[in-house]
Design a protein around this motif. Structure first.
Motif, short mmCIF file in Angstrom:
data_model
loop_
_atom_site.label_atom_id
_atom_site.label_comp_id
_atom_site.label_asym_id
_atom_site.label_seq_id
_atom_site.Cartn_x
_atom_site.Cartn_y
_atom_site.Cartn_z
N ILE A 123 0.89 -1.17 0.00
CA ILE A 123 0.00 0.00 0.00
C ILE A 123 0.92 1.21 0.00
O ILE A 123 1.59 1.52 0.99
CB ILE A 123 -0.95 0.02 1.21
CG1 ILE A 123 -1.86 -1.20 1.17
CG2 ILE A 123 -1.76 1.32 1.22
CD1 ILE A 123 -2.75 -1.35 2.38
N TYR A 124 0.99 1.87 -1.14
CA TYR A 124 1.92 2.98 -1.37
C TYR A 124 1.36 4.27 -0.76
O TYR A 124 2.07 5.06 -0.17
CB TYR A 124 2.14 3.13 -2.88
CG TYR A 124 3.18 4.13 -3.28
CD1 TYR A 124 4.52 3.79 -3.31
CD2 TYR A 124 2.83 5.43 -3.65
CE1 TYR A 124 5.49 4.70 -3.69
CE2 TYR A 124 3.79 6.34 -4.04
CZ TYR A 124 5.12 5.98 -4.04
OH TYR A 124 6.06 6.89 -4.43
N ASP A 125 0.06 4.47 -0.92
CA ASP A 125 -0.59 5.67 -0.41
C ASP A 125 -2.09 5.41 -0.32
O ASP A 125 -2.68 4.88 -1.26
CB ASP A 125 -0.32 6.86 -1.34
CG ASP A 125 -0.87 8.16 -0.80
OD1 ASP A 125 -0.83 8.37 0.43
OD2 ASP A 125 -1.36 8.98 -1.61
N SER A 126 -2.69 5.75 0.81
CA SER A 126 -4.13 5.56 0.97
C SER A 126 -4.63 6.49 2.07
O SER A 126 -3.96 6.66 3.09
CB SER A 126 -4.44 4.11 1.36
OG SER A 126 -5.81 3.94 1.61
N PRO A 127 -5.82 7.06 1.88
CA PRO A 127 -6.37 7.93 2.92
C PRO A 127 -6.93 7.16 4.11
O PRO A 127 -7.12 7.73 5.18
CB PRO A 127 -7.48 8.70 2.19
CG PRO A 127 -7.90 7.77 1.10
CD PRO A 127 -6.65 7.04 0.68
N CYS A 128 -7.19 5.85 3.93
CA CYS A 128 -7.85 5.11 5.00
C CYS A 128 -7.14 3.81 5.41
O CYS A 128 -7.59 3.13 6.32
CB CYS A 128 -9.30 4.79 4.61
SG CYS A 128 -9.42 3.87 3.07
N LEU A 129 -6.04 3.46 4.74
CA LEU A 129 -5.33 2.23 5.05
C LEU A 129 -3.88 2.55 5.43
O LEU A 129 -3.25 3.39 4.80
CB LEU A 129 -5.32 1.29 3.84
CG LEU A 129 -6.68 0.81 3.35
CD1 LEU A 129 -6.54 0.08 2.02
CD2 LEU A 129 -7.33 -0.09 4.38
N PRO A 130 -3.34 1.86 6.45
CA PRO A 130 -1.94 2.10 6.81
C PRO A 130 -1.01 1.49 5.78
O PRO A 130 -1.38 0.54 5.07
CB PRO A 130 -1.81 1.39 8.16
CG PRO A 130 -2.83 0.31 8.11
CD PRO A 130 -3.98 0.87 7.31
N GLU A 131 0.20 2.00 5.71
CA GLU A 131 1.19 1.43 4.79
C GLU A 131 1.52 0.02 5.26
O GLU A 131 1.83 -0.20 6.43
CB GLU A 131 2.45 2.30 4.78
CG GLU A 131 3.47 1.86 3.76
CD GLU A 131 4.66 2.81 3.69
OE1 GLU A 131 5.78 2.33 3.89
OE2 GLU A 131 4.44 4.01 3.42
N SER A 132 1.42 -0.94 4.36
CA SER A 132 1.74 -2.33 4.68
C SER A 132 2.02 -3.09 3.40
O SER A 132 1.83 -2.57 2.30
CB SER A 132 0.59 -2.99 5.45
OG SER A 132 -0.58 -3.04 4.67
N GLU A 133 2.51 -4.32 3.55
CA GLU A 133 2.85 -5.16 2.41
C GLU A 133 2.27 -6.55 2.59
O GLU A 133 2.08 -7.00 3.72
CB GLU A 133 4.38 -5.31 2.26
CG GLU A 133 5.09 -4.09 1.81
CD GLU A 133 6.58 -4.35 1.56
OE1 GLU A 133 7.06 -5.47 1.86
OE2 GLU A 133 7.25 -3.43 1.08
N VAL A 134 2.03 -7.23 1.48
CA VAL A 134 1.63 -8.63 1.50
C VAL A 134 2.38 -9.33 0.37
O VAL A 134 2.58 -8.76 -0.70
CB VAL A 134 0.10 -8.79 1.36
CG1 VAL A 134 -0.39 -8.29 0.01
CG2 VAL A 134 -0.32 -10.22 1.58
N THR A 135 2.80 -10.55 0.64
CA THR A 135 3.49 -11.35 -0.37
C THR A 135 2.55 -12.45 -0.82
O THR A 135 1.87 -13.08 -0.01
CB THR A 135 4.78 -11.96 0.21
OG1 THR A 135 5.60 -10.90 0.70
CG2 THR A 135 5.55 -12.71 -0.85
#
Length: 131
Positions: free
Chosen positions: A106-118
């Motif tokens: 998640i590079y940029d979002s107004p409602c989601l925190p920055e995170s990754e999934v593989t």
């Protein structure tokens, strides 16, 4: 057509590539950005009017600022400038992981925190990451 048939998803693949061929060079940058803004706004209207999800893929650019890139973890940024940055709600960055794995950040979002999934893409479809 969309008012006659129900669609749930609209995908525009590599949106900036279309504009790079039609508006080459910095001399046409302003005209390109204005046209891009109108196009993205029309996608927003379709999403609102017809209740469809809109997915736009884009290209990444390497930044070549004078020396500042050596202090950045990742010196790449999405193409399209502020028009793309301010128009798109949630931006995801996809990249190749180890082996057959892919990483979605998640590079940029107004409602989601920055995170990754593989994850992994197999013949059966999308699955958990392979070890």
């Amino acid at each position: 057509m969309m008012s006659e048939t129900r669609f749930g998803l609209l995908i525009v693949d590599s949106v900036i590539a279309l504009y790079r061929t039609d508006f080459p060079g910095r001399g046409e940058l302003s005209a390109r950005q204005i046209h891009l803004a109108r196009f993205l706004r029309s996608l927003q209207r379709m999403a609102d009017e017809f209740g469809v999800a809109v997915v736009v893929t884009n290209q990444m650019l390497s930044t070549v600022d004078s020396g500042s890139s050596m202090f950045q973890a990742d010196p790449k940024k999405p193409a399209g400038g502020n028009i793309m940055a301010h128009t798109c709600c949630t931006r995801l960055q996809l990249r190749k992981g180890r082996g057959e794995n892919r990483v979605c950040k998640i590079y940029d979002s107004p409602c989601l925190p920055e995170s990754e999934v593989t994850f992994s893409i197999q013949e059966e479809g999308v699955s958990d990451a392979q070890e």
